[in-house]
Design a protein around this motif. Structure first.
Motif, short mmCIF file in Angstrom:
data_model
loop_
_atom_site.label_atom_id
_atom_site.label_comp_id
_atom_site.label_asym_id
_atom_site.label_seq_id
_atom_site.Cartn_x
_atom_site.Cartn_y
_atom_site.Cartn_z
N ASP A 227 0.85 -1.21 0.00
CA ASP A 227 0.00 0.00 0.00
C ASP A 227 0.88 1.25 0.00
N TYR A 228 1.95 1.20 0.79
CA TYR A 228 2.85 2.37 0.87
C TYR A 228 3.61 2.54 -0.44
N LEU A 229 4.03 1.43 -1.04
CA LEU A 229 4.77 1.52 -2.31
C LEU A 229 3.87 2.07 -3.42
N GLU A 230 2.61 1.68 -3.39
CA GLU A 230 1.68 2.16 -4.43
C GLU A 230 1.50 3.68 -4.35
N LYS A 231 1.58 4.22 -3.13
CA LYS A 231 1.40 5.66 -2.95
C LYS A 231 2.68 6.44 -3.20
N GLU A 232 3.81 5.75 -3.19
CA GLU A 232 5.12 6.41 -3.29
C GLU A 232 5.31 7.04 -4.67
N GLN A 233 5.80 8.28 -4.68
CA GLN A 233 6.06 8.97 -5.96
C GLN A 233 7.48 8.65 -6.44
N ILE A 234 7.68 8.80 -7.74
CA ILE A 234 9.03 8.64 -8.27
C ILE A 234 9.88 9.81 -7.77
N ASP A 235 11.03 9.49 -7.20
CA ASP A 235 11.95 10.51 -6.70
C ASP A 235 12.53 11.26 -7.91
N PRO A 236 12.31 12.60 -8.00
CA PRO A 236 12.75 13.33 -9.20
C PRO A 236 14.28 13.33 -9.39
N ASN A 237 15.02 13.15 -8.29
CA ASN A 237 16.49 13.15 -8.41
C ASN A 237 17.03 11.85 -8.98
N THR A 238 16.40 10.75 -8.59
CA THR A 238 16.94 9.45 -9.01
C THR A 238 16.09 8.77 -10.07
N GLY A 239 14.85 9.24 -10.25
CA GLY A 239 13.94 8.59 -11.19
C GLY A 239 13.46 7.24 -10.65
N GLU A 240 13.59 7.04 -9.33
CA GLU A 240 13.26 5.73 -8.77
C GLU A 240 12.21 5.84 -7.65
N ILE A 241 11.52 4.73 -7.45
CA ILE A 241 10.64 4.62 -6.27
C ILE A 241 11.46 3.95 -5.18
N GLN A 242 11.63 4.67 -4.05
CA GLN A 242 12.53 4.18 -3.00
C GLN A 242 11.78 3.33 -1.99
N LEU A 243 12.26 2.12 -1.78
CA LEU A 243 11.69 1.24 -0.75
C LEU A 243 11.89 1.87 0.63
N THR A 244 13.07 2.47 0.84
CA THR A 244 13.37 3.08 2.15
C THR A 244 12.31 4.13 2.52
N ASN A 245 11.90 4.93 1.53
CA ASN A 245 10.88 5.96 1.81
C ASN A 245 9.55 5.34 2.20
N ALA A 246 9.19 4.23 1.53
CA ALA A 246 7.92 3.56 1.85
C ALA A 246 7.99 2.99 3.27
N ILE A 247 9.12 2.39 3.64
CA ILE A 247 9.24 1.83 5.01
C ILE A 247 9.20 2.97 6.02
N SER A 248 9.80 4.10 5.66
CA SER A 248 9.81 5.26 6.55
C SER A 248 8.37 5.75 6.82
N LYS A 249 7.56 5.77 5.76
CA LYS A 249 6.16 6.22 5.94
C LYS A 249 5.36 5.20 6.76
N TYR A 250 5.64 3.95 6.55
CA TYR A 250 5.01 2.88 7.35
C TYR A 250 5.34 3.10 8.83
N LEU A 251 6.59 3.46 9.10
CA LEU A 251 7.03 3.73 10.48
C LEU A 251 6.31 4.95 11.05
N LEU A 252 6.21 6.01 10.24
CA LEU A 252 5.57 7.24 10.72
C LEU A 252 4.08 7.04 11.01
#
Ligand code: G1P
Length: 304
Positions: A227-252
């Protein structure tokens, strides 16, 4: 549907869709996961680690130009027959090993949108259960005496059974090297090896790194992460969807995330030096080659 998170973890995702540009031209036609440590493709060590920890189904997230890897998980009956005819039983066992130890599922990642997107591609193969994630670049070893039956992933699964939430493997990294990794902040040290985390940041600057503990390529994830990965936006700097960011939001969102400390050796198979170092160490610890290779090395070092 609520899943039973006491259940055994039997599925693992291994992303293998990367271009392997650091190993071109080799990777023009052969996947970097097929780069060998001695005579064994590095992916075999990763799969073995998963299977030793109780994994039955391996989901490879793959892309074009990875045919050799898919073929490698299959049985080659004509080659088996040839080896049998020639009474090459050891070689026969070697080629039968990987196809026998797990079930392999392949899903495709057609765009290079990073680790987060790769994990998302495994959503339907995983379903509603917790699963392991192993990154192919990280060959991890506690010590050489225990190569075959030691499973670092098993420790993560044990922690999962205890804490029933996302678990990441951590390693202490000195100095500016930390900028190459996802880095965690520590809320509480539970014991010598287990930490409760309060933040995760992907590749921070040295100054902004919340600790010297980096995420290594082993995770236990809950299906909620999709669910968190589906909501994650592509990072404009890397052009990637970061798993770390999704885990971070899950934590928050008031979910606990834990880290398990790993103090063994890591070989980064994503770059040439790591690949060379792995081969040297494994050769120096190989029963058959140890002596003769050590002699050869000593001779070479004399001339440097
Ligand atoms: C990935 C992860 C990173 C982690 C690293 C471990 O990065 O995004 O958080 O620390 O693997 O190898 P990559 O090396 O794919 O850029």
């Amino acid at each position: 549907m609520k899943y039973n998170n006491k259940q055994k973890i039997t599925k693992a995702v291994i992303p293998v869709a990367g271009l392997g540009t650091r190993f071109l031209p080799f990777t023009k036609t052969i996947p970097k996961e097929m780069l060998p440590i001695l005579n064994i493709p590095s992916i075999e060590y990763i799969v073995k680690d998963a299977v030793n920890a109780g994994i039955k189904d391996i989901i490879f997230v793959t892309s074009a130009r990875k045919k050799a890897l898919a073929d490698y998980t299959d049985s080659y009956l004509w080659l088996e027959d040839e080896l049998r005819k020639k009474n090459k039983i050891e070689e026969l066992k070697l080629i039968q090993f990987l196809p026998k130890i797990a079930n392999y599922i392949f899903v495709r990642q057609s765009k290079q949108l990073g680790l987060g997107d790769a994990v998302l591609k495994a959503k339907y193969a995983i379903g509603n259960e917790p699963f392991a994630l192993l990154l192919g670049d990280d060959i991890l070893l506690n010590n050489f005496k225990n190569i075959t039956n030691d499973s670092i992933l098993k420790n993560l699964i044990n922690s999962y059974q205890k804490y029933q939430s996302i678990i990441v493997l951590l390693k202490k990294i000195e100095g500016k090297e930390i900028e190459k990794y996802g880095v965690v902040g520590i809320e509480k040290k539970i014991d010598q090896k287990n930490f409760l985390l309060n933040s995760l940041i992907e590749k921070p600057t040295f100054k902004k790194a919340p600790s010297d503990l980096a995420i290594m390529g082993r995770y236990i994830l809950e299906p909620k992460i999709f669910d968190y990965l589906e909501k994650e936006q592509i990072d404009p700097n890397t052009g990637e969807i970061q798993l770390t960011n999704a885990i971070s939001k899950y934590l928050l969102d008031k979910n606990n995330v834990y880290g398990v400390l790993f103090e063994g050796k890591r070989y980064d198979m994503g770059n040439l030096l790591g690949f060379l170092e792995a081969n040297i160490d494994f050769a120096l610890n190989d029963k058959k080659y140890r002596k003769v290779f050590a002699e050869l090395l000593k001779e070479k070092i004399k001339n440097i």
